[in-house]
Design an enzyme around this catalytic site. Structure first.
Site, PDB file in Angstrom:
ATOM      1  N   LYS A 178     -30.782 -93.370-140.829  1.00 38.90           N
ATOM      2  CA  LYS A 178     -29.560 -92.642-141.194  1.00 38.90           C
ATOM      3  C   LYS A 178     -28.295 -93.429-140.875  1.00 38.90           C
ATOM      4  O   LYS A 178     -28.312 -94.369-140.087  1.00 38.90           O
ATOM      5  CB  LYS A 178     -29.543 -91.268-140.504  1.00 38.90           C
ATOM      6  CG  LYS A 178     -30.482 -90.287-141.203  1.00 38.90           C
ATOM      7  CD  LYS A 178     -30.394 -88.895-140.651  1.00 38.90           C
ATOM      8  CE  LYS A 178     -31.419 -87.996-141.371  1.00 38.90           C
ATOM      9  NZ  LYS A 178     -31.515 -86.680-140.751  1.00 38.90           N
ATOM     10  N   ARG A 183     -39.359 -87.286-137.445  1.00 39.65           N
ATOM     11  CA  ARG A 183     -39.398 -87.454-138.906  1.00 39.65           C
ATOM     12  C   ARG A 183     -38.930 -88.869-139.223  1.00 39.65           C
ATOM     13  O   ARG A 183     -37.771 -89.207-138.976  1.00 39.65           O
ATOM     14  CB  ARG A 183     -38.496 -86.415-139.576  1.00 39.65           C
ATOM     15  CG  ARG A 183     -38.550 -86.459-141.100  1.00 39.65           C
ATOM     16  CD  ARG A 183     -37.661 -85.388-141.705  1.00 39.65           C
ATOM     17  NE  ARG A 183     -37.707 -85.393-143.156  1.00 39.65           N
ATOM     18  CZ  ARG A 183     -36.973 -86.201-143.911  1.00 39.65           C
ATOM     19  NH1 ARG A 183     -36.145 -87.053-143.378  1.00 39.65           N
ATOM     20  NH2 ARG A 183     -37.084 -86.155-145.227  1.00 39.65           N
TER      21      ARG A 183
HETATM   22  C1  8Y4 Z   1     -31.236 -93.246-145.156  1.00 39.97           C
HETATM   23  C2  8Y4 Z   1     -32.430 -92.628-145.159  1.00 39.97           C
HETATM   24  C3  8Y4 Z   1     -30.081 -92.487-145.075  1.00 39.97           C
HETATM   25  C4  8Y4 Z   1     -32.521 -91.246-145.097  1.00 39.97           C
HETATM   26  C5  8Y4 Z   1     -30.157 -91.115-145.029  1.00 39.97           C
HETATM   27  C6  8Y4 Z   1     -31.365 -90.492-145.043  1.00 39.97           C
HETATM   28  C7  8Y4 Z   1     -33.958 -84.343-141.989  1.00 39.97           C
HETATM   29  C8  8Y4 Z   1     -34.789 -83.525-142.761  1.00 39.97           C
HETATM   30  C9  8Y4 Z   1     -33.799 -84.968-144.042  1.00 39.97           C
HETATM   31  C10 8Y4 Z   1     -33.876 -84.111-140.590  1.00 39.97           C
HETATM   32  C11 8Y4 Z   1     -35.458 -82.329-140.914  1.00 39.97           C
HETATM   33  C12 8Y4 Z   1     -32.387 -88.281-144.780  1.00 39.97           C
HETATM   34  C13 8Y4 Z   1     -35.360 -83.340-145.180  1.00 39.97           C
HETATM   35  C14 8Y4 Z   1     -32.013 -86.869-144.995  1.00 39.97           C
HETATM   36  N1  8Y4 Z   1     -33.357 -85.258-142.816  1.00 39.97           N
HETATM   37  N2  8Y4 Z   1     -35.540 -82.526-142.241  1.00 39.97           N
HETATM   38  N3  8Y4 Z   1     -34.677 -83.925-144.051  1.00 39.97           N
HETATM   39  N4  8Y4 Z   1     -34.646 -83.089-140.110  1.00 39.97           N
HETATM   40  N5  8Y4 Z   1     -36.160 -81.346-140.340  1.00 39.97           N
HETATM   41  N6  8Y4 Z   1     -31.370 -89.112-145.027  1.00 39.97           N
HETATM   42  O1  8Y4 Z   1     -33.141 -84.759-139.837  1.00 39.97           O
HETATM   43  O2  8Y4 Z   1     -33.486 -88.606-144.446  1.00 39.97           O
HETATM   44  S1  8Y4 Z   1     -33.326 -85.792-145.501  1.00 39.97           S
END
Ligand code: 8Y4
Length: 283
Positions: free
Chosen positions: A226, A265
């Site tokens: 992230k 996750r």
């Molecule tokens: C790069 C890679 C930049 C991924 C942003 C992202 C969470 C989640 C997501 C979390 C739970 C993401 C579905 C966002 N984040 N579910 N989901 N907790 N429970 N962004 O932190 O991965 S999606």
């Protein structure tokens, strides 16, 4: 610590690893390759998930809505079209635990009928009928905090006291779950790193993980790749592996020292698994 997930049981005496499987045709850094011409590429999905399981994933998190900052909402039908073929394919081929990353009651219902074991809702069951649906399904649910919606959440995040507001939100949502008949031991809590939060907010919440763990619900931590990590080490999304794994281990240490349990996750299953094993050995 064990979490009952329908017909399966998840051991949380050490951190469980939830692998991210994005089934959104628009997701570029991962998952985009799972589609060709809007259709799931079955062989690619099977190969990807087989590798995740071999690398040490305990749960595969299947999501058909992009919740990245700025993402547009998807229709129920679009979400069903993306998620259901993949869940059916995975249930037929692997004996793993599957979670469905959705806020949509119809998707929760159909996913459970096709073998999903856990509901992961970034909107903490706030959509109409979501509480009732999960209560009927009798599956564990992750309640995550988000300020505003993905489209606008990173425009102007603001809190008087981010830790107090996020913990109070999760406490209220948990109480509504229990009122709706969801068992306390089926509720997982997640501060929602990056969902309507600045770096400072995210770091305050990270420091407060022991407080959250004190609620006695398993904590889900999603920091993998992230932008909070990108902001700390000044890297693009493809160069956040070490930062992500470091943060995962530190989160595990905070939560288990406080007597809690957790699910991580992550995108990088093998590296996170190795780091957690090394941390475990030193305890
Ligand atoms: C790069 C890679 C930049 C991924 C942003 C992202 C969470 C989640 C997501 C979390 C739970 C993401 C579905 C966002 N984040 N579910 N989901 N907790 N429970 N962004 O932190 O991965 S999606």
């Amino acid at each position: 610590m064990q979490l009952k997930c329908g017909t399966k049981t998840l051991d949380l005496s050490s951190p469980a690893i939830m692998a991210v499987l994005n089934v959104t045709p628009d997701s570029f850094s991962d998952g985009g390759q799972l589609f060709s011409n809007q259709l799931v590429d079955k062989d690619r999905v099977l190969a990807t998930v087989e590798a995740m399981i071999n690398d040490g994933a305990d749960i595969i998190d299947v999501g058909g809505e992009s919740t990245r900052p700025g993402a547009e909402p998807v229709s129920v039908q679009q979400e069903l079209d993306r998620v259901m073929p993949v869940l059916e394919l995975l249930s037929a081929n692997f004996d793993s635990i599957f979670s469905v990353d959705t806020s949509t009651p119809e998707v929760m219902q159909q996913a459970a009928e096709s073998g999903a074991h856990l509901i992961n809702d970034v909107r903490a069951l706030q959509r109409p009928e979501a509480l009732e649906t999960v209560s009927r399904l009798d599956l564990p649910v992750c309640l995550m905090h988000m300020q505003n919606q993905p489209k606008t959440m990173q425009q102007q995040p603001g809190y008087k006291d981010v830790v107090a507001e996020v913990t109070e939100f999760l406490r209220q949502r948990k109480l509504l779950c229990i009122d709706a008949g969801i068992k306390s031991e089926q509720i997982l809590l997640d501060p929602g790193f990056g969902f309507g939060k600045t770096l400072e907010h995210n770091l305050s919440l990270f420091a407060a993980l022991p407080e959250l763990a004190a609620y006695k619900h398993p904590i889900v931590v999603g920091v993998s790749r992230k932008s909070m990590i990108g902001q700390i080490i000044n890297t693009e999304v493809n160069d956040r592996l070490i930062g992500s794994v470091t943060m995962a281990v530190l989160a595990a240490q905070k939560i288990y020292r406080a007597g809690g349990s957790m699910i991580l996750r992550v995108h990088d299953v093998k590296e996170t698994r190795q780091a957690i094993q090394v941390w475990q050995a030193t305890k």
